[in-house]
Design a protein around this motif. Sequence first.
Motif, PDB file in Angstrom:
ATOM      1  N   ASP A  74       0.827  -1.200   0.000  1.00 33.82           N
ATOM      2  CA  ASP A  74       0.000   0.000   0.000  1.00 33.82           C
ATOM      3  C   ASP A  74       0.864   1.254   0.000  1.00 33.82           C
ATOM      4  N   ALA A  75       1.931   1.247   0.785  1.00 40.08           N
ATOM      5  CA  ALA A  75       2.837   2.399   0.802  1.00 40.08           C
ATOM      6  C   ALA A  75       3.492   2.586  -0.557  1.00 40.08           C
ATOM      7  N   THR A  76       3.841   1.478  -1.198  1.00 37.42           N
ATOM      8  CA  THR A  76       4.461   1.563  -2.526  1.00 37.42           C
ATOM      9  C   THR A  76       3.507   2.190  -3.531  1.00 37.42           C
ATOM     10  N   CYS A  77       2.260   1.731  -3.525  1.00 34.64           N
ATOM     11  CA  CYS A  77       1.271   2.303  -4.455  1.00 34.64           C
ATOM     12  C   CYS A  77       1.063   3.784  -4.194  1.00 34.64           C
ATOM     13  N   ALA A  78       0.981   4.156  -2.912  1.00 36.39           N
ATOM     14  CA  ALA A  78       0.740   5.562  -2.574  1.00 36.39           C
ATOM     15  C   ALA A  78       1.896   6.444  -3.037  1.00 36.39           C
ATOM     16  N   VAL A  79       3.120   5.975  -2.848  1.00 28.71           N
ATOM     17  CA  VAL A  79       4.283   6.775  -3.249  1.00 28.71           C
ATOM     18  C   VAL A  79       4.393   6.872  -4.761  1.00 28.71           C
ATOM     19  N   LEU A  80       4.102   5.776  -5.462  1.00 28.62           N
ATOM     20  CA  LEU A  80       4.280   5.754  -6.912  1.00 28.62           C
ATOM     21  C   LEU A  80       3.111   6.345  -7.694  1.00 28.62           C
ATOM     22  N   GLU A  81       1.983   6.550  -7.045  1.00 32.75           N
ATOM     23  CA  GLU A  81       0.801   7.034  -7.773  1.00 32.75           C
ATOM     24  C   GLU A  81       1.084   8.314  -8.570  1.00 32.75           C
ATOM     25  N   PRO A  82       1.798   9.299  -8.016  1.00 33.42           N
ATOM     26  CA  PRO A  82       2.077  10.498  -8.822  1.00 33.42           C
ATOM     27  C   PRO A  82       2.968  10.223 -10.029  1.00 33.42           C
ATOM     28  N   ALA A  83       3.615   9.069 -10.075  1.00 35.57           N
ATOM     29  CA  ALA A  83       4.499   8.717 -11.190  1.00 35.57           C
ATOM     30  C   ALA A  83       3.862   7.681 -12.115  1.00 35.57           C
ATOM     31  N   SER A  84       2.537   7.542 -12.062  1.00 41.56           N
ATOM     32  CA  SER A  84       1.853   6.509 -12.846  1.00 41.56           C
ATOM     33  C   SER A  84       2.184   6.605 -14.327  1.00 41.56           C
ATOM     34  N   ALA A  85       2.192   7.805 -14.860  1.00 45.11           N
ATOM     35  CA  ALA A  85       2.443   7.960 -16.296  1.00 45.11           C
ATOM     36  C   ALA A  85       3.857   7.534 -16.657  1.00 45.11           C
ATOM     37  N   GLU A  86       4.809   7.785 -15.779  1.00 45.51           N
ATOM     38  CA  GLU A  86       6.211   7.456 -16.072  1.00 45.51           C
ATOM     39  C   GLU A  86       6.500   5.957 -15.961  1.00 45.51           C
ATOM     40  N   LEU A  87       5.624   5.207 -15.304  1.00 47.84           N
ATOM     41  CA  LEU A  87       5.869   3.772 -15.106  1.00 47.84           C
ATOM     42  C   LEU A  87       5.712   2.959 -16.377  1.00 47.84           C
ATOM     43  N   ALA A  88       4.964   3.454 -17.333  1.00 46.16           N
ATOM     44  CA  ALA A  88       4.669   2.672 -18.541  1.00 46.16           C
ATOM     45  C   ALA A  88       5.951   2.219 -19.230  1.00 46.16           C
ATOM     46  N   GLY A  89       6.045   0.914 -19.471  1.00 48.01           N
ATOM     47  CA  GLY A  89       7.176   0.339 -20.188  1.00 48.01           C
ATOM     48  C   GLY A  89       8.388   0.045 -19.326  1.00 48.01           C
ATOM     49  N   ARG A  90       8.340   0.408 -18.049  1.00 49.11           N
ATOM     50  CA  ARG A  90       9.496   0.182 -17.184  1.00 49.11           C
ATOM     51  C   ARG A  90       9.334  -1.114 -16.383  1.00 49.11           C
ATOM     52  N   ALA A  91      10.456  -1.623 -15.923  1.00 49.55           N
ATOM     53  CA  ALA A  91      10.456  -2.790 -15.045  1.00 49.55           C
ATOM     54  C   ALA A  91      10.391  -2.298 -13.604  1.00 49.55           C
ATOM     55  N   LEU A  92       9.355  -2.738 -12.888  1.00 48.18           N
ATOM     56  CA  LEU A  92       9.145  -2.338 -11.503  1.00 48.18           C
ATOM     57  C   LEU A  92       9.405  -3.542 -10.603  1.00 48.18           C
ATOM     58  N   VAL A  93      10.340  -3.380  -9.681  1.00 49.41           N
ATOM     59  CA  VAL A  93      10.685  -4.447  -8.732  1.00 49.41           C
ATOM     60  C   VAL A  93      10.375  -3.940  -7.333  1.00 49.41           C
ATOM     61  N   THR A  94       9.526  -4.669  -6.606  1.00 50.84           N
ATOM     62  CA  THR A  94       9.217  -4.295  -5.228  1.00 50.84           C
ATOM     63  C   THR A  94       9.930  -5.238  -4.267  1.00 50.84           C
ATOM     64  N   LEU A  95      10.513  -4.655  -3.235  1.00 47.71           N
ATOM     65  CA  LEU A  95      11.200  -5.411  -2.180  1.00 47.71           C
ATOM     66  C   LEU A  95      10.677  -4.903  -0.841  1.00 47.71           C
ATOM     67  N   ASN A  96       9.449  -5.294  -0.517  1.00 49.26           N
ATOM     68  CA  ASN A  96       8.841  -4.879   0.743  1.00 49.26           C
ATOM     69  C   ASN A  96       8.149  -6.077   1.385  1.00 49.26           C
ATOM     70  N   THR A  97       7.624  -5.888   2.568  1.00 52.49           N
ATOM     71  CA  THR A  97       6.915  -6.967   3.239  1.00 52.49           C
ATOM     72  C   THR A  97       5.435  -6.922   2.875  1.00 52.49           C
ATOM     73  N   GLY A  98       4.764  -8.046   3.070  1.00 56.77           N
ATOM     74  CA  GLY A  98       3.346  -8.121   2.790  1.00 56.77           C
ATOM     75  C   GLY A  98       2.903  -9.540   2.502  1.00 56.77           C
ATOM     76  N   THR A  99       1.633  -9.686   2.224  1.00 58.77           N
ATOM     77  CA  THR A  99       1.045 -11.002   2.002  1.00 58.77           C
ATOM     78  C   THR A  99       1.016 -11.328   0.507  1.00 58.77           C
ATOM     79  N   PRO A 100       0.821 -12.595   0.164  1.00 61.01           N
ATOM     80  CA  PRO A 100       0.648 -12.946  -1.251  1.00 61.01           C
ATOM     81  C   PRO A 100      -0.499 -12.171  -1.906  1.00 61.01           C
ATOM     82  N   GLU A 101      -1.587 -11.987  -1.170  1.00 58.07           N
ATOM     83  CA  GLU A 101      -2.708 -11.227  -1.736  1.00 58.07           C
ATOM     84  C   GLU A 101      -2.280  -9.796  -2.046  1.00 58.07           C
ATOM     85  N   GLY A 102      -1.481  -9.203  -1.183  1.00 57.60           N
ATOM     86  CA  GLY A 102      -0.981  -7.862  -1.438  1.00 57.60           C
ATOM     87  C   GLY A 102      -0.098  -7.813  -2.664  1.00 57.60           C
TER      88      GLY A 102
END
Length: 296
Positions: A74-102
Amino acid sequence: MSVNDRTPVTVIGLGAMGSALAEAFLGAGHPTTVWNRSGEKAAPLVAKGARHALAVGEAVAASPLVVVCLTTYDATCAVLEPASAELAGRALVTLNTGTPEGARRMAGWARERGARFLDGAVKNVPPAVGAPDTLLYYGGDREVFDAYEATLRVLGGDTVHLGDEPDLAALYEQAVGGLLLPALLGFFQGAALVSARGLKADTLVRFTTKWLEMIASELPAIAAEIDSGDYTRPRATVGVFHQAVAHELQLGREADIDVSWHLPMYEMLERAIADGHRDHSVSALIETLRKPVPQA
């Protein structure tokens, strides 16, 4: 790969682990852009050659590979939301804690914004990032992993792709991580016992390490029993562990320490015996775990 050919990387989130990731990329010669909500954390990395982006969108746009190390999905989504347009075509790797559903939700969020997604986990402490034996595993887009494997391997020499499902790293993180607190509590209990006699906790380290090595040596046989469902050729039975309960409780009284953290495990042994597993391998306890007690 020459220094000029090193993949540019962006690291978002500069806590202890995120800073260690950025340092590893910098040390391997990767052009590294960093961003953190509190910008002062970027200063030590800038001194080592990192570029500090002032806005998260600028940070994402700087590199084809974006590694995010925040607390939760959730924190990752909140931080990256202002950069949504810039994410297109990029490789996004998350290294945080959370559940499989998350992790599955995170993958969907990334896909909606045109990003290619990998979720991962670092199975060590920040000072170990970059070491040859440090384990990281990933789940998600295999093409992304193959394209950036050499770059990701900078973070740890034991780098594994678990499969295309985006929640596999979170699944294994939860499955393996469940061992940590019980193991530490066991050591803390031992330390309480010896320190009550005026002995130092560090006198336990050698013997505890040997004990953990013995447990590790037994895991392949235990896993084979679980995978086969055959618990009839035990090395140690449920009954043997159950017989030790009275001694452990007596030890707690003698040493005047709190051993109540064992009580749910003792209750599980009772349930396993009631289900007919007294003379079965202790690995049969997994069958008890598969039958959780109904919540009131």
